[in-house]
Design a protein around this motif. Structure first.
Motif, mmCIF file in Angstrom:
data_model
loop_
_atom_site.group_PDB
_atom_site.id
_atom_site.type_symbol
_atom_site.label_atom_id
_atom_site.label_comp_id
_atom_site.label_asym_id
_atom_site.label_seq_id
_atom_site.Cartn_x
_atom_site.Cartn_y
_atom_site.Cartn_z
ATOM 1 N N THR A 259 0.825 -1.212 0.000
ATOM 2 C CA THR A 259 0.000 0.000 0.000
ATOM 3 C C THR A 259 0.854 1.255 0.000
ATOM 4 O OG1 THR A 259 -1.778 -1.150 1.175
ATOM 5 C CG2 THR A 259 -1.792 1.259 1.237
ATOM 6 N N ARG A 260 1.834 1.292 0.902
ATOM 7 C CA ARG A 260 2.635 2.502 1.086
ATOM 8 C C ARG A 260 3.616 2.728 -0.059
ATOM 9 N NH1 ARG A 260 5.449 0.970 5.291
ATOM 10 N NH2 ARG A 260 7.170 0.314 3.949
ATOM 11 N N ASP A 261 4.363 1.700 -0.414
ATOM 12 C CA ASP A 261 5.493 1.874 -1.326
ATOM 13 C C ASP A 261 5.153 1.603 -2.787
ATOM 14 O OD1 ASP A 261 7.181 2.470 0.828
ATOM 15 O OD2 ASP A 261 7.513 0.350 1.228
ATOM 16 N N LEU A 262 4.170 0.750 -3.041
ATOM 17 C CA LEU A 262 3.879 0.388 -4.420
ATOM 18 C C LEU A 262 2.598 1.049 -4.923
ATOM 19 C CD1 LEU A 262 4.901 -3.377 -4.388
ATOM 20 C CD2 LEU A 262 6.274 -1.383 -4.976
ATOM 21 N N VAL A 263 1.473 0.771 -4.272
ATOM 22 C CA VAL A 263 0.211 1.312 -4.769
ATOM 23 C C VAL A 263 0.172 2.829 -4.655
ATOM 24 C CG1 VAL A 263 -2.286 1.330 -4.443
ATOM 25 C CG2 VAL A 263 -1.024 -0.823 -4.287
ATOM 26 N N ASP A 264 0.529 3.359 -3.468
ATOM 27 C CA ASP A 264 0.477 4.813 -3.290
ATOM 28 C C ASP A 264 1.446 5.521 -4.234
ATOM 29 O OD1 ASP A 264 -1.423 4.439 -1.393
ATOM 30 O OD2 ASP A 264 -0.163 4.929 0.336
ATOM 31 N N ASN A 265 2.654 4.975 -4.367
ATOM 32 C CA ASN A 265 3.597 5.575 -5.304
ATOM 33 C C ASN A 265 3.080 5.475 -6.731
ATOM 34 O OD1 ASN A 265 5.795 6.763 -3.965
ATOM 35 N ND2 ASN A 265 6.684 4.782 -3.499
ATOM 36 N N GLY A 266 2.494 4.333 -7.086
ATOM 37 C CA GLY A 266 1.941 4.189 -8.429
ATOM 38 C C GLY A 266 0.838 5.191 -8.694
ATOM 39 N N ASP A 267 -0.043 5.390 -7.718
ATOM 40 C CA ASP A 267 -1.114 6.384 -7.869
ATOM 41 C C ASP A 267 -0.537 7.782 -8.069
ATOM 42 O OD1 ASP A 267 -3.042 4.476 -7.593
ATOM 43 O OD2 ASP A 267 -3.449 4.875 -5.474
ATOM 44 N N GLU A 268 0.479 8.120 -7.269
ATOM 45 C CA GLU A 268 1.051 9.464 -7.340
ATOM 46 C C GLU A 268 1.805 9.670 -8.650
ATOM 47 O OE1 GLU A 268 1.396 13.275 -6.240
ATOM 48 O OE2 GLU A 268 0.239 11.697 -5.235
ATOM 49 N N ILE A 269 2.510 8.631 -9.108
ATOM 50 C CA ILE A 269 3.205 8.728 -10.393
ATOM 51 C C ILE A 269 2.200 9.005 -11.505
ATOM 52 C CG2 ILE A 269 4.452 7.377 -12.140
ATOM 53 C CD1 ILE A 269 5.901 5.992 -9.769
ATOM 54 N N ALA A 270 1.088 8.283 -11.486
ATOM 55 C CA ALA A 270 0.061 8.495 -12.507
ATOM 56 C C ALA A 270 -0.489 9.914 -12.434
ATOM 57 C CB ALA A 270 -1.057 7.478 -12.343
ATOM 58 N N ALA A 271 -0.737 10.409 -11.207
ATOM 59 C CA ALA A 271 -1.281 11.760 -11.047
ATOM 60 C C ALA A 271 -0.304 12.812 -11.562
ATOM 61 C CB ALA A 271 -1.607 12.011 -9.571
ATOM 62 N N LEU A 272 0.980 12.642 -11.240
ATOM 63 C CA LEU A 272 1.988 13.589 -11.722
ATOM 64 C C LEU A 272 2.105 13.547 -13.243
ATOM 65 C CD1 LEU A 272 4.697 12.858 -9.021
ATOM 66 C CD2 LEU A 272 3.474 15.022 -9.290
ATOM 67 N N ALA A 273 2.038 12.348 -13.796
ATOM 68 C CA ALA A 273 2.137 12.202 -15.237
ATOM 69 C C ALA A 273 0.979 12.895 -15.935
ATOM 70 C CB ALA A 273 2.176 10.728 -15.611
ATOM 71 N N PHE A 274 -0.228 12.719 -15.393
ATOM 72 C CA PHE A 274 -1.379 13.374 -15.998
ATOM 73 C C PHE A 274 -1.316 14.892 -15.828
ATOM 74 C CE2 PHE A 274 -3.476 9.135 -15.730
ATOM 75 C CZ PHE A 274 -3.800 9.032 -17.080
ATOM 76 N N GLU A 275 -0.689 15.338 -14.753
ATOM 77 C CA GLU A 275 -0.518 16.787 -14.574
ATOM 78 C C GLU A 275 0.398 17.351 -15.658
ATOM 79 O OE1 GLU A 275 0.801 19.986 -11.083
ATOM 80 O OE2 GLU A 275 0.420 17.876 -10.589
ATOM 81 N N ILE A 276 1.473 16.635 -15.977
ATOM 82 C CA ILE A 276 2.340 17.049 -17.082
ATOM 83 C C ILE A 276 1.566 17.009 -18.390
ATOM 84 C CG2 ILE A 276 4.416 16.486 -18.411
ATOM 85 C CD1 ILE A 276 5.630 15.354 -15.864
ATOM 86 N N GLN A 277 0.794 15.982 -18.584
ATOM 87 C CA GLN A 277 -0.008 15.844 -19.797
ATOM 88 C C GLN A 277 -0.921 17.051 -19.971
ATOM 89 O OE1 GLN A 277 -2.739 12.625 -19.635
ATOM 90 N NE2 GLN A 277 -3.689 13.067 -21.615
ATOM 91 N N LYS A 278 -1.582 17.421 -18.875
ATOM 92 C CA LYS A 278 -2.512 18.546 -18.948
ATOM 93 C C LYS A 278 -1.782 19.830 -19.307
ATOM 94 C CE LYS A 278 -5.980 20.965 -16.158
ATOM 95 N NZ LYS A 278 -6.640 21.029 -14.828
ATOM 96 N N SER A 279 -0.587 19.995 -18.724
ATOM 97 C CA SER A 279 0.204 21.194 -19.018
ATOM 98 C C SER A 279 0.605 21.248 -20.480
ATOM 99 C CB SER A 279 1.446 21.200 -18.122
ATOM 100 O OG SER A 279 2.340 22.220 -18.509
#
Length: 244
Positions: free
Chosen positions: A163-183
């Motif tokens: 949960t802490r190291d894999l899923v949460d990091n995966g969720d955050e990576i996806a969110a950051l990636a989509f933020e770059i995409q939006k920009s």
């Protein structure tokens, strides 16, 4: 990711790329620990299975031989003890699949009752061979319980790490990636389809890394790591096109 850091120079995006890099590093560093915990759980389950087999076979031998010799008290006591142990083992093995705390507690409750039942059986046994078999049970049962308690700890640690190291990091990576995409999309709609394709798979690939590792092991996981970096390279290419 290195190519992305070199080519994505927009000051609004470079911090996002840096955080993706940091979280990818954290994810990859945590992955071997999750695999190791999964392997340890499997090894402990083998110990539980082996000790459980010894307990079952020895108590059945005591029960049957005592009955044949007319020692009905010993036969009944051994059957009662075996029943309680089997109930505990059932809940213990169910916990390994369910991870439900209630199953672990019910297993412990059954095992806690066996001490008094073992003492009662020990007092009733007179035959040397049956006492020898009970001695094996008295050794194997604590080993089974110790392996089970370690399984509980391992499953708790693994769930927390996933949960802490894999899923949460995966969720955050996806969110950051989509933020770059939006920009990037705001700078040029012509790149929207390309960037969407580059980032749409990032979270799924991250999650795929976790699943593949837990099922297959670390060897195949490192080949999937390379796939995880591919969307970053796609984004770099798209950014370069935009800047040109």
């Amino acid at each position: 990711i290195n190519a992305a850091k070199e080519n994505i120079t927009n000051p609004d995006r470079t911090p996002l790329v840096a955080e993706i890099d940091e979280r990818l590093t954290s994810l990859f560093d945590a992955f071997p620990a999750v695999v190791a915990l999964t392997e340890e759980r499997g090894e402990l389950f083998i110990v539980m299975s082996e000790r459980g087999k010894i307990i079952f076979e020895d108590l059945k031998k005591i029960q049957n031989s005592a009955f044949e010799d007319g020692d009905f008290e010993a036969s009944v006591l051994s059957a009662t003890l075996l029943e309680e142990i089997l109930i505990g083992e059932t809940y213990a093995e169910r916990f390994i699949s369910s991870h439900a705390r209630q199953d672990a507690d019910l297993a412990r409750r059954s095992f806690a009752k066996t001490g008094e039942e073992i003492r009662a059986l020990d007092s009733a046994l007179q035959d040397f061979e049956r006492r020898r078999l009970l001695a094996e049970v008295r050794q194997a049962l604590p080993e089974y319980i110790a392996a089970f308690e370690r399984v509980v700890d391992v499953i708790d640690q693994r769930s927390e790490a996933v949960t802490r190291d894999l899923v949460d990091n995966g969720d955050e990576i996806a969110a950051l990636a989509f933020e770059i995409q939006k920009s990037v999309e705001s700078d040029g709609d012509r790149l929207a389809d390309e960037l969407s394709a580059a980032f749409a798979n990032l979270f799924n690939i991250s999650l795929g890394l976790l699943i593949a590792g837990l099922v297959i092991g670390s060897a195949l996981a490192f080949s999937i790591v390379r796939s995880l970096l591919r969307p970053i390279r796609d984004v770099t290419g798209a950014i370069r096109t935009l800047e040109d």
